[in-house]
Design a protein around this motif. Structure first.
Motif, PDB file in Angstrom:
ATOM      1  N   LEU A 115       0.844  -1.191   0.000  1.00 57.64           N
ATOM      2  CA  LEU A 115       0.000   0.000   0.000  1.00 57.64           C
ATOM      3  C   LEU A 115       0.880   1.242   0.000  1.00 57.64           C
ATOM      4  O   LEU A 115       2.053   1.200   0.392  1.00 57.64           O
ATOM      5  CB  LEU A 115      -0.966   0.000   1.186  1.00 57.64           C
ATOM      6  CG  LEU A 115      -0.414  -0.053   2.613  1.00 57.64           C
ATOM      7  CD1 LEU A 115      -0.086   1.341   3.131  1.00 57.64           C
ATOM      8  CD2 LEU A 115      -1.418  -0.724   3.541  1.00 57.64           C
ATOM      9  N   THR A 116       0.305   2.328  -0.478  1.00 59.74           N
ATOM     10  CA  THR A 116       0.979   3.624  -0.469  1.00 59.74           C
ATOM     11  C   THR A 116       0.262   4.522   0.521  1.00 59.74           C
ATOM     12  O   THR A 116      -0.960   4.670   0.468  1.00 59.74           O
ATOM     13  CB  THR A 116       0.979   4.265  -1.862  1.00 59.74           C
ATOM     14  OG1 THR A 116       1.634   3.389  -2.781  1.00 59.74           O
ATOM     15  CG2 THR A 116       1.714   5.600  -1.843  1.00 59.74           C
ATOM     16  N   LEU A 117       1.047   5.105   1.401  1.00 63.84           N
ATOM     17  CA  LEU A 117       0.526   5.874   2.526  1.00 63.84           C
ATOM     18  C   LEU A 117       1.115   7.277   2.475  1.00 63.84           C
ATOM     19  O   LEU A 117       2.295   7.449   2.166  1.00 63.84           O
ATOM     20  CB  LEU A 117       0.954   5.163   3.815  1.00 63.84           C
ATOM     21  CG  LEU A 117       0.388   5.570   5.159  1.00 63.84           C
ATOM     22  CD1 LEU A 117      -1.084   5.214   5.250  1.00 63.84           C
ATOM     23  CD2 LEU A 117       1.163   4.843   6.268  1.00 63.84           C
ATOM     24  N   PHE A 118       0.301   8.285   2.722  1.00 69.47           N
ATOM     25  CA  PHE A 118       0.841   9.628   2.929  1.00 69.47           C
ATOM     26  C   PHE A 118       0.985   9.804   4.428  1.00 69.47           C
ATOM     27  O   PHE A 118       0.003   9.905   5.158  1.00 69.47           O
ATOM     28  CB  PHE A 118      -0.071  10.708   2.348  1.00 69.47           C
ATOM     29  CG  PHE A 118       0.635  12.021   2.154  1.00 69.47           C
ATOM     30  CD1 PHE A 118       1.121  12.391   0.907  1.00 69.47           C
ATOM     31  CD2 PHE A 118       0.840  12.892   3.219  1.00 69.47           C
ATOM     32  CE1 PHE A 118       1.792  13.589   0.722  1.00 69.47           C
ATOM     33  CE2 PHE A 118       1.508  14.089   3.050  1.00 69.47           C
ATOM     34  CZ  PHE A 118       1.989  14.447   1.793  1.00 69.47           C
ATOM     35  N   ARG A 145       4.917  10.538   0.774  1.00 67.31           N
ATOM     36  CA  ARG A 145       4.398   9.240   0.342  1.00 67.31           C
ATOM     37  C   ARG A 145       5.376   8.145   0.755  1.00 67.31           C
ATOM     38  O   ARG A 145       6.585   8.273   0.540  1.00 67.31           O
ATOM     39  CB  ARG A 145       4.225   9.205  -1.179  1.00 67.31           C
ATOM     40  CG  ARG A 145       3.015   9.961  -1.690  1.00 67.31           C
ATOM     41  CD  ARG A 145       2.961   9.957  -3.202  1.00 67.31           C
ATOM     42  NE  ARG A 145       1.693  10.498  -3.676  1.00 67.31           N
ATOM     43  CZ  ARG A 145       0.750   9.793  -4.284  1.00 67.31           C
ATOM     44  NH1 ARG A 145       0.942   8.501  -4.522  1.00 67.31           N
ATOM     45  NH2 ARG A 145      -0.372  10.364  -4.676  1.00 67.31           N
ATOM     46  N   VAL A 146       4.835   7.073   1.315  1.00 65.17           N
ATOM     47  CA  VAL A 146       5.662   5.948   1.752  1.00 65.17           C
ATOM     48  C   VAL A 146       4.998   4.656   1.298  1.00 65.17           C
ATOM     49  O   VAL A 146       3.787   4.478   1.471  1.00 65.17           O
ATOM     50  CB  VAL A 146       5.835   5.937   3.287  1.00 65.17           C
ATOM     51  CG1 VAL A 146       6.616   4.702   3.732  1.00 65.17           C
ATOM     52  CG2 VAL A 146       6.537   7.203   3.761  1.00 65.17           C
ATOM     53  N   ALA A 147       5.781   3.763   0.711  1.00 62.24           N
ATOM     54  CA  ALA A 147       5.279   2.441   0.334  1.00 62.24           C
ATOM     55  C   ALA A 147       5.590   1.460   1.458  1.00 62.24           C
ATOM     56  O   ALA A 147       6.674   1.498   2.052  1.00 62.24           O
ATOM     57  CB  ALA A 147       5.928   1.977  -0.963  1.00 62.24           C
ATOM     58  N   CYS A 148       4.643   0.599   1.756  1.00 58.30           N
ATOM     59  CA  CYS A 148       4.905  -0.429   2.762  1.00 58.30           C
ATOM     60  C   CYS A 148       4.169  -1.708   2.387  1.00 58.30           C
ATOM     61  O   CYS A 148       3.221  -1.700   1.596  1.00 58.30           O
ATOM     62  CB  CYS A 148       4.529   0.042   4.161  1.00 58.30           C
ATOM     63  SG  CYS A 148       2.835   0.592   4.379  1.00 58.30           S
ATOM     64  N   SER A 149       4.618  -2.806   2.948  1.00 59.66           N
ATOM     65  CA  SER A 149       4.085  -4.122   2.615  1.00 59.66           C
ATOM     66  C   SER A 149       4.436  -5.077   3.750  1.00 59.66           C
ATOM     67  O   SER A 149       5.107  -4.683   4.719  1.00 59.66           O
ATOM     68  CB  SER A 149       4.708  -4.615   1.301  1.00 59.66           C
ATOM     69  OG  SER A 149       6.063  -4.996   1.503  1.00 59.66           O
ATOM     70  N   PRO A 150       4.032  -6.331   3.654  1.00 61.57           N
ATOM     71  CA  PRO A 150       4.418  -7.290   4.695  1.00 61.57           C
ATOM     72  C   PRO A 150       5.923  -7.506   4.814  1.00 61.57           C
ATOM     73  O   PRO A 150       6.393  -8.048   5.818  1.00 61.57           O
ATOM     74  CB  PRO A 150       3.710  -8.577   4.257  1.00 61.57           C
ATOM     75  CG  PRO A 150       2.529  -8.109   3.479  1.00 61.57           C
ATOM     76  CD  PRO A 150       3.015  -6.897   2.741  1.00 61.57           C
ATOM     77  N   ILE A 158      -4.234   6.425   3.650  1.00 60.11           N
ATOM     78  CA  ILE A 158      -3.988   5.405   2.635  1.00 60.11           C
ATOM     79  C   ILE A 158      -4.393   5.977   1.277  1.00 60.11           C
ATOM     80  O   ILE A 158      -5.520   6.435   1.096  1.00 60.11           O
ATOM     81  CB  ILE A 158      -4.790   4.125   2.945  1.00 60.11           C
ATOM     82  CG1 ILE A 158      -4.328   3.523   4.280  1.00 60.11           C
ATOM     83  CG2 ILE A 158      -4.641   3.104   1.814  1.00 60.11           C
ATOM     84  CD1 ILE A 158      -5.246   2.439   4.815  1.00 60.11           C
ATOM     85  N   LEU A 159      -3.455   5.959   0.333  1.00 59.96           N
ATOM     86  CA  LEU A 159      -3.708   6.511  -0.997  1.00 59.96           C
ATOM     87  C   LEU A 159      -4.146   5.442  -1.986  1.00 59.96           C
ATOM     88  O   LEU A 159      -5.062   5.657  -2.784  1.00 59.96           O
ATOM     89  CB  LEU A 159      -2.453   7.210  -1.520  1.00 59.96           C
ATOM     90  CG  LEU A 159      -1.869   8.318  -0.629  1.00 59.96           C
ATOM     91  CD1 LEU A 159      -0.588   8.862  -1.249  1.00 59.96           C
ATOM     92  CD2 LEU A 159      -2.883   9.436  -0.423  1.00 59.96           C
TER      93      LEU A 159
END
Length: 434
Positions: A137-140, A145-150, A170-171
């Motif tokens: 997911l992409t989060l502001f 903007r920051v990308a994160c995942s498991p 969440i974007l």
């Protein structure tokens, strides 16, 4: 970007907020908004209580951020903006052989909302929670903007999934969908005479999708009676879609005990004693109440509260006591469901645990509020949890005790939102960040 003073509520309508709301339509406008005036976000506000509310402050309506950004027809991976609804994903991609792996009871839930509450569905015992199928997911957050995942920014990801919007906005997200052979379900319904039959039937079910409706007004030897739906995806011809209806004004039928008892009797008997099997459209099975617009008006102008808990497998006796207390109160609406849940959960503040989850609607009255408080105590005694997507009444100490990763979540939230820009009415009420 225009801010407009608005009065708004969650689905239960018992709690409201008044504040400035912006409704961006483009990513560039949203980024500018979040850089200059960061504020918590909401989607279609299908959470029942105060999770989407920010009374006296600003909030961002994400419902126009609703573009599907990419889709891989071979793998079933879809990338969508946070405002895309789960019903939209099902409508667009079921004819192409793919549906979301997990959906809640309403298709109006958005991708962002489903992640923020780590929602579950009628197949939790098989597929787990929604967040378990979020690939990234992409989060502001904290001005960028920051990308994160498991596997990338893992702690931030786990604090965001089920984290009620406190790590940022969440974007968009990439989701793994599941194959479907068609656009229909084969649904088998079984009449169950009492509580013991309910538990035995759910425990024995091998169906991919299983949910029980409970007559929450039935007492004595009939306590816990209801009907079990067991369903599988199939490729049969789809029946004609049901016509949509609307509740035009506040009409408190579901707050009336006499109506609830009469409705429940008829609903119970619509399933023959021998049971029945039918073919239903996907949306008719997954989102049965969405075809009745403004259904929450059936509780009247004062709104309603939903109590939803999950208890572990060894807490079923306490759950039976809770159900008996609900039935004897005569306060429950016709909407009461029981599901079996598995262990799957993706976030630090995710609701599910292996066991049984019970959800019951109550009119917004003093007697019901007192009853819900007692049910919350019983949930804690059983080692269970309350669902933040439904809660509107609990106290912070109770919630914190039910979520063992709460302290780790607070630590990650403080890093992501050090100035408290994302704080909402729910977070203030429960003192979740202190």
């Amino acid at each position: 970007m225009t801010w407009k003073t608005t009065e708004y509520s969650g689905w239960g309508s018992a709690l409201t907020a008044t504040g400035e709301v912006a409704r961006p339509e483009r990513a560039k406008a949203l980024d500018k908004l979040l850089t200059e005036t960061p504020a918590p976000a909401f989607g279609n506000r299908r959470s029942y209580g105060d999770a989407p509310l920010n009374d006296g402050g600003r909030a961002i309506d994400m419902t126009r951020m609703d573009k599907v950004l990419a889709f891989d027809a071979e793998t079933g991976v879809v990338e969508a903006e946070a405002g895309v609804t789960l019903a939209t994903l099902m409508r667009l991609f079921a004819p192409r052989g793919w549906i979301p792996k997990v959906v809640p009871g309403t298709g109006f839930a958005t991708v962002g909302g489903a992640i923020g509450q780590d929602v579950h569905g009628k197949n939790h015992h098989v597929e787990g929670s929604f967040g378990e199928h979020v690939l990234s997911l992409t989060l502001f957050t904290n001005g960028k903007r920051v990308a994160c995942s498991p596997t990338r920014n893992k702690a931030l990801f786990r604090a965001t999934v089920g984290g009620i919007g406190q790590t940022g906005v969440i974007l968009s997200a990439k989701l793994q969908m599941k194959r479907t052979p068609g656009t229909t379900m084969r649904v088998t319904e079984t009449r169950l005479a009492d509580w013991d039959e309910q538990i035995d039937a759910l425990s024995a079910s091998n169906a991919t999708y299983a949910v029980s409706w409970i007559d929450a007004q039935a007492r004595g030897s009939k306590m816990g009676r209801g009907t079990l739906e067991e369903s599988e995806l199939v490729a049969d011809d789809a029946p004609a879609p049901a016509k949509s209806k609307s509740v035009p004004v506040n009409m408190p039928l579901f707050s009336n005990g006499l109506f609830a008892r009469a409705f429940n009797e008829a609903y119970f008997r619509r399933v023959p004693a021998s049971g029945k099997t039918s073919i239903k459209r996907l949306e008719e099975f997954f989102f049965p109440l969405d075809k009745i617009y403004h259904m929450n008006r059936l509780y009247g102008k004062n709104g309603f509260h939903q109590f939803q808990c999950v208890v572990p497998m060894d807490g079923v006796e306490m759950l039976e006591r809770m159900m008996d207390r609900i039935a004897r109160s005569g306060l429950a609406s016709p909407l009461a469901v029981l599901k079996r849940s598995g262990p799957g959960r993706a976030g630090m503040m995710s609701f599910p645990m292996e066991g049984y989850t019970l959800a019951v609607d109550f009119p917004n009255r003093a007697k019901a509020i007192k009853l819900i408080s007692a049910l919350e105590d019983m949930t804690g005694e059983a080692g269970g949890r309350l669902y933040l997507a439904k809660d509107s009444l609990a106290h912070g100490d109770r919630i914190k005790a039910m979520y063992p990763e709460w302290e780790a979540w607070v630590t990650e939230v403080a890093k992501a939102d050090p100035d408290g820009a994302m704080v909402t009415d729910m977070v203030r009420r429960l003192e979740l960040r202190s």
